[in-house]
Design an enzyme around this catalytic site. Structure first.
Site, mmCIF file in Angstrom:
data_model
loop_
_atom_site.group_PDB
_atom_site.id
_atom_site.type_symbol
_atom_site.label_atom_id
_atom_site.label_comp_id
_atom_site.label_asym_id
_atom_site.label_seq_id
_atom_site.Cartn_x
_atom_site.Cartn_y
_atom_site.Cartn_z
ATOM 1 N N HIS A 244 55.505 -49.980 -8.654
ATOM 2 C CA HIS A 244 54.980 -50.280 -7.341
ATOM 3 C C HIS A 244 55.575 -51.527 -6.714
ATOM 4 C CE1 HIS A 244 52.174 -50.162 -4.098
ATOM 5 N NE2 HIS A 244 51.562 -51.272 -4.439
ATOM 6 N N PHE B 175 38.326 -55.714 -3.969
ATOM 7 C CA PHE B 175 39.584 -55.266 -4.552
ATOM 8 C C PHE B 175 39.728 -55.905 -5.913
ATOM 9 C CE2 PHE B 175 43.811 -53.478 -3.154
ATOM 10 C CZ PHE B 175 43.273 -52.405 -2.484
ATOM 11 N N LEU C 276 51.437 -43.254 -4.050
ATOM 12 C CA LEU C 276 50.342 -44.176 -4.293
ATOM 13 C C LEU C 276 48.960 -43.623 -3.938
ATOM 14 C CD1 LEU C 276 50.174 -47.097 -5.238
ATOM 15 C CD2 LEU C 276 50.064 -47.757 -2.843
ATOM 16 N N ARG D 113 50.529 -59.257 -9.659
ATOM 17 C CA ARG D 113 50.059 -59.466 -8.300
ATOM 18 C C ARG D 113 48.695 -58.818 -8.106
ATOM 19 N NH1 ARG D 113 50.013 -56.495 -3.671
ATOM 20 N NH2 ARG D 113 51.273 -54.788 -4.473
ATOM 21 N N ARG E 1 45.545 -54.949 -11.977
ATOM 22 C CA ARG E 1 46.331 -53.723 -12.073
ATOM 23 C C ARG E 1 47.020 -53.556 -13.421
ATOM 24 N NH1 ARG E 1 48.929 -53.678 -5.943
ATOM 25 N NH2 ARG E 1 47.037 -52.880 -4.968
ATOM 26 N N HIS F 39 51.527 -49.771 -10.603
ATOM 27 C CA HIS F 39 50.214 -49.548 -9.991
ATOM 28 C C HIS F 39 49.505 -48.501 -10.836
ATOM 29 C CE1 HIS F 39 47.137 -48.541 -7.090
ATOM 30 N NE2 HIS F 39 47.524 -49.529 -6.325
ATOM 31 N N GLN G 35 55.369 -54.535 -11.380
ATOM 32 C CA GLN G 35 54.002 -54.018 -11.385
ATOM 33 C C GLN G 35 53.975 -52.499 -11.361
ATOM 34 O OE1 GLN G 35 51.084 -54.571 -7.931
ATOM 35 N NE2 GLN G 35 50.135 -55.727 -9.572
ATOM 36 N N GLU H 16 44.072 -48.566 -4.217
ATOM 37 C CA GLU H 16 43.046 -49.229 -4.997
ATOM 38 C C GLU H 16 41.724 -49.204 -4.228
ATOM 39 O OE1 GLU H 16 44.632 -52.743 -6.739
ATOM 40 O OE2 GLU H 16 42.683 -53.647 -7.057
#
Lengths: 606, 270, 249
Positions: free
Chosen positions: A380, A121, A250, A416, A309, A236, A234, A253
């Site tokens: 997000h 990730f 969404l 994050r 991100r 995304h 954030q 990821e």
């Protein structure tokens, strides 16, 4: 005096997503009587939307991983604005929290040895995300729910808190109404855990559902809790952009973790350009090396699509701005290309990313095993939130008020890492529950004041008494607010826009306070939206104020007028608190110095 | 323990629905096809003749225990000595057909299909049922459906005999009296019949349970796992196999019957 | 953009009726978008339950043109264009208001089922070894988003209203997920036969048809559980073998 039911518990948990459930379970296990309040039905919270996985240094796939690497990754991802103690606890305790879920019935995907499998990730040095296909959040919430219902927790479904109740300087419970009939319930509790999640509904394009109106942030703020890091929202990088009705939903990821690549309209893999210096060393030079990383070559470095991100989101926006976007204003995310490397790639994709396949097939008519997806940034996650003590999760200023999960702040700093929110809510959900139970056991009972309750009830009922036809109605007003935030406090901000936003927010506030809702108290979403608007406006103001104050670009906060990071701001958090005059006050606070051993870990990990 | 729920909406009457599609089509088709099969197979079973022709034997009559010695019945006699004389007729099919009939009647797929077509409870999804009272498969006689697995060995045994019949259909009598390998349309019909019936029988839910579904760990047992995989594969298409084999087995009987009656001559390919 | 006619059921436990709305429908609209539009523009207090709007939370269950559906996953351009689209609440549960039903019964039933109980951990760190092959079976059932559409469509609940004797497909899936979990030690088979009333299921497979997650509820969960009930209650031979062998897996 108004009619309301009084319910008494040692600990009341507000919010039944992952953090709330985990807190309730822990508090109950410590012997406290627990009431759990959820705005929706149990098990429907936004945690179900988490797809990719839960980050924990189990080292099942790569034995070089450890809590130290995870800690360093989290700090780097957060641009060192994180509360380092939280990052330390999080990295240390996440593996145990994840393993314990399987004892409660969760079933993660396995490695060939039969252990919990882990995937790559963004921002994580090694494969670290324990997962179940692309529905890890669902697995977690269902596991916690199914375990929680046997722990003697009283669950109050479809109940919304409208005010926190205070006893002197101490938090003493909450006033809430049920959606079904609009009846009021006063929860009396020695400790309250706030676990209400995010603020995504303040923006137009968001992956969040209607619930995420920043209730916890606002409720806590109004009783004197401090908010911190509110400028960091954030975006995304990969949300759906087409058709319009699904904009913002969404796209995990995990697509990139499984080898998905980003391309612009010219077919160029633009992520290979402008790699940030902090990550230069650890990023692949060629697509070929990137692919080797995806399939587990330990010598290879990660592909640039797996950068953090904030960076990926900005890159996509840049491509669109410079005219190289996809037809509907995004970039192309292509997983189908892996057929060059994998023989039965179509089955592989369906197996690894089943809900993504389903989502695009059903909602956009696109087969992701054959065609690229169109994606763009979507609001997000709020890194900012209630400021808490790192160990106990108690508010820094309101005794008896705890916070965990997204509505608490500190762990993530300026940005994050994917997968760190699911581990956040487990680690700090547990801690909040534990310390709340301890606080409840160690403190005297609280007293509720009728005048406080009466006032709160009147306030909640007032929209029903006002003329609903006088303004545009609650939904349209919310839409105006979302528009404002998206345009002026969104992914790219600048002084002028933020100043305008502050002024316009004042106007919206006045209108919202005069807003009437038609209909009765029975399951009336119009009325509920009018009340939610109050929370939204508070958090919107906090976001705008903090964004205006931070005159640099760092992590998720991008200023068009201050494009670079400013080292001076690198040691400072912005703290917001309600002043004596009722106005929002902002102050800078220098981050306490990091202990030597932790600093050493950061340096060793590069 | 589930509890009573009050204040439910008023139940809809038989056939009442808000569906706008042709929901009635499927139960009607099931009703027509299944009823036709029952009528034809009953008629064919009662015939007691025209069940073989040369090297072809009708599946309704296999294994031929009592029957025409010319067709190489096992006992070589026309009917069993114990057959009660007060019963007017004996057909070799009588001692066989109870096995496939009971297998299909208790089959998990057919149960759902014929309840919908004949019992209409309900005739289709989200369409009102005719009666309020309902016992499900908890009481006599439907509790007997639970014996499905006991009908399975017989169904499997029949496959052995039918395979043998298909094998025999490969051998043709020459003028000199010896046997010669060959192929006719009849051979293909009989072989297809075995394949379809096998696909249906090996996809049985009870078999799936007995062969591996009943235990939670199959890793480390490669043979059992492979068997479970095969059965699961067939099971996923149980409905298709069920209908194809049902129709084909009747067709096979018709084919043999037409040959035996001299209406159709089996077409020799090789 | 074009206009589509919707007939939306509105009312409460005392009764209600289908109300007609003309709605402007954008490209890619799902039924839930249209309901939201009605809510924003024509009926502010129209009650509807929804959360994720991406088919992951299972909140917006309703009956669209008579079939149980998630409103957020039902595209308007896939429904017949020439007829009004009817949207009604689920019929198997008491109505609260408009499209919202009281589904609390489901939560009660679940809480009554014997909970998951793992064997002792295989490793000192509290983890278990499980093979990917073995976990795929229960993992299918764990995809359930608890939309309760299967409960809604099942005639045992819908038409015969046997809520006090029959747990419904959702809970058989829930039981199957524990029964087939390789580390679970609980035995819920007797419970399935008695309290949970699995014998009322007569395999119409409607639950499988409506499942938005594509869980093969009947073939992979209910029938295997029925077979386990047969093992324990209706198959003398199986009991004998178990007696001789001792309890195996």
């Amino acid at each position: 005096m108004t009619q309301h039911q009084v319910l008494e518990y040692d600990v009341v948990v507000i919010g039944a997503g992952g953090a709330g459930l985990r807190a309730a379970i822990e508090a109950a296990a410590k012997g406290a009587s627990v009431g759990l309040i959820c705005k929706s039905l149990l098990g429907k919270a936004h945690t179900v939307m988490a797809e990719g996985g839960v980050a924990a240094a189990l080292a099942n796939v790569d034995d070089r991983d450890s809590w130290k690497v995870h800690f360093a990754d989290t700090m780097r991802g957060g641009h060192y604005l994180n509360a380092w103690r939280m990052a330390e606890l999080h990295a240390q305790e996440a593996p145990e929290r994840v393993r314990e879920l399987e004892g409660w019935g969760a079933i993660m995907d396995r490695t060939p040895d039969g252990l919990i499998n882990q995937r790559n990730f963004g921002g994580h040095a090694y494969p670290r995300l324990a997962h179940v296909g692309d529905r890890t959040g669902l697995e977690m919430i269902r596991t916690l729910q199914d375990h929680g219902i046997h722990e003697g927790i009283d669950v109050h479904m479809e109940v919304t808190v409208s005010k926190l109740l205070m006893d002197g300087g101490r938090c003493a419970g909450a006033l809430a109404y049920d959606r079904e009939r609009g009846r009021f319930k006063a929860f009396k509790a020695k400790a309250v855990v706030m676990a209400t999640g995010g603020i995504g509904r303040a923006f137009l394009v968001t992956s969040n559902s209607w619930e995420y109106t920043g209730d916890g942030h606002a409720l806590a703020y109004h009783v004197g809790a401090e908010l911190v890091d509110m400028e960091f929202v954030q975006f995304h990088p990969t949300g759906m952009v087409w058709p319009p009705s699904v904009r913002g939903i969404l796209v995990t990821e995990g697509v990139r973790g499984e080898g998905g690549i980003l391309k612009n309209s010219e077919g160029r893999r633009f992520m290979f350009e402008d790699i940030p210096p902090l990550y230069k060393e650890s990023t692949a030079d060629t697509p070929e090396e990137g692919w080797r990383y995806v399939v587990g070559d330990r010598e290879a470095r990660r592909p640039p699509e797996l950068l953090t991100r904030d960076h990926v989101a900005r890159k996509i926006v840049k491509e669109v701005q410079e005219g190289r976007g996809s037809p509907h204003g995004g970039a192309f995310l292509d997983i189908a290309w892996i057929k060059e490397h994998i023989k039965d790639s179509e089955d592989h994709i369906k197996k690894k990313l089943p809900s993504m396949y389903h989502q695009f097939k059903e909602l956009a008519g696109i087969d992701i095993t054959k065609e690229p997806m169109e994606v763009g940034p979507t609001t997000h996650y709020a890194m900012g939130g209630i400021r808490v003590d790192p160990d106990s999760q108690m508010s820094t200023t309101v005794p008896g008020l705890f916070a965990a999960g997204e509505c608490a702040a500190g762990l993530h700093g300026a940005n994050r890492l994917g997968g760190n929110s699911l581990s956040d809510l487990l680690v700090f959900g547990k801690r909040a529950g534990e310390y709340a139970a301890e606080f409840a056991a160690g403190n005297t009972p609280v007293h509720l004041q009728d005048e406080q309750i009466d006032l709160a009830v009147q306030e909640a009922l007032s929209p029903l008494e006002r003329d609903p036809g006088a303004d545009v109605g609650p939904y349209r007003l919310q839409y105006e607010l979302q528009h404002l935030m998206q345009d002026k406090a969104g992914i790219a901000r600048e002084e002028g826009g933020l100043t305008e936003a502050l002024n316009e927010l004042q106007e919206l506030k006045t209108r919202a306070q005069a807003m009437g809702a038609g209909g009765s108290r029975e399951y009336n979403p119009g009325w509920h939206t009018t009340l939610d608007l109050q929370s939204l406006l508070t958090v919107a103001e906090a976001v705008v104020m903090a964004s205006q104050a931070r005159k640099e670009s760092r992590g998720a906060h991008s200023r068009l007028d201050y494009l670079d990071k400013d080292p001076e701001w690198g040691t400072v958090n912005l703290v917001l608190k309600k002043g004596h005059d009722g106005e929002m006050e902002l102050r800078r606070e220098v981050i306490p110095e990091i202990p030597e051993e932790l600093q050493k870990i950061i340096e060793e990990q590069g | 323990m589930p509890s009573k729920v009050t204040a439910l909406p008023v139940r809809r009457t038989f056939g009442e629905t808000m569906r706008t599609d042709a929901w009635w089509l499927q139960p009607v088709v099931v009703f027509v096809v299944f009823t036709s099969f029952v009528i034809y197979s009953t008629w064919a079973a009662f015939q007691g003749n025209n069940y073989y022709s040369g090297n072809l034997l009708s599946p309704f009559y296999s294994p031929l225990i009592w029957g025409d010695p010319e067709a190489h019945s096992f006992t070589g006699t026309l009917e069993p000595g114990w057959w009660p004389s007060f019963l007017p007729v004996f057909s070799p099919a009588f001692v066989i057909l109870w096995a496939p009939v009971s297998f299909r009647l208790t089959c998990y797929y057919y149960r759902g299909a014929y309840y919908k077509a004949y019992w209409p409870g309900p005739s289709s999804c989200s369409v009102g049922t005719p009666r309020e009272a309902y016992m499900g498969e908890r009481n006599f006689p439907l509790i007997l459906q639970n014996a499905h697995r006991y009908t399975l060995p017989f169904a499997l045994l029949l496959l052995v005999f039918l395979s043998h019949d298909a094998w025999k259909a490969l051998w043709f009598q020459t003028e000199s009296g010896s046997e010669k390998l060959g192929l006719s349309l009849g051979t293909i019909v009989l072989t297809a019949n075995v394949v379809l019936l096998s696909g249906y029988t090996f996809g049985c839910h009870s078999l799936r349970h007995l062969i591996g579904g009943g235990i939670d760990k199959l890793a480390g047992r490669p043979v059992q796992r492979a068997a479970y995989e095969c059965v699961s594969w067939c099971n996923g298409r149980h409905m298709i196999w069920a209908w194809c084999s049902l129709i084909w087995v009747s067709f096979t009987d018709i084919y043999v019957r037409l040959c035996a009656m001299g209406i159709w001559a089996d077409w020799r390919i090789l | 953009m074009k206009t589509t006619t919707f007939k939306v059921w509105q009312g409460n436990s005392d009764g209600g009726e289908l109300k007609t709305y003309e709605v402007e429908v954008d490209q890619g609209y799902v039924v839930l978008d249209a309901i939201h539009r009605i809510q924003a523009e024509q009926a502010n207090d129209l009650a509807v339950r929804w959360n994720c709007k991406a088919g992951k939370c299972g909140s917006c269950s309703a009956e669209v043109n008579g079939s149980p559906k998630l409103m957020c996953m039902t595209r308007i351009d896939e429904l017949p264009a020439d007829k009004p689209i009817t949207v009604e609440p689920m019929r198997t549960f008491p109505v609260v208001k408009d499209l919202v039903t009281d589904v609390s019964w489901n939560y009660e039933v679940k809480a009554s089922i014997k909970r998951f109980s793992p064997k002792t951990a295989d490793h000192e760190d509290g983890s278990w070894d499980m093979d990917q092959y073995d976990v795929e079976r229960p993992q299918e059932f764990r995809k359930c988003i608890e939309c309760f559409l299967c409960q809604d469509v099942c005639h045992v609940l819908r038409d015969h209203q046997l809520h006090d004797r029959f747990a419904g497909p959702r809970h058989y899936v829930y039981v199957a997920n524990m029964e087939m979990n390789p580390i679970d030690t609980g035995d819920r088979v007797a419970e399935l036969r008695e309290e949970l009333g699995i014998g009322y299921c007569n395999i119409t497979k409607c639950c499988t048809k409506v499942c938005p997650e594509g869980i093969t509820i009947t073939d992979n969960a209910i029938i295997p559980l029925k077979e386990r009930v047969v093992d324990q209650s209706y198959d003398p031979l199986a009991r004998l073998i178990k007696l001789v062998k001792g309890s195996g897996d």
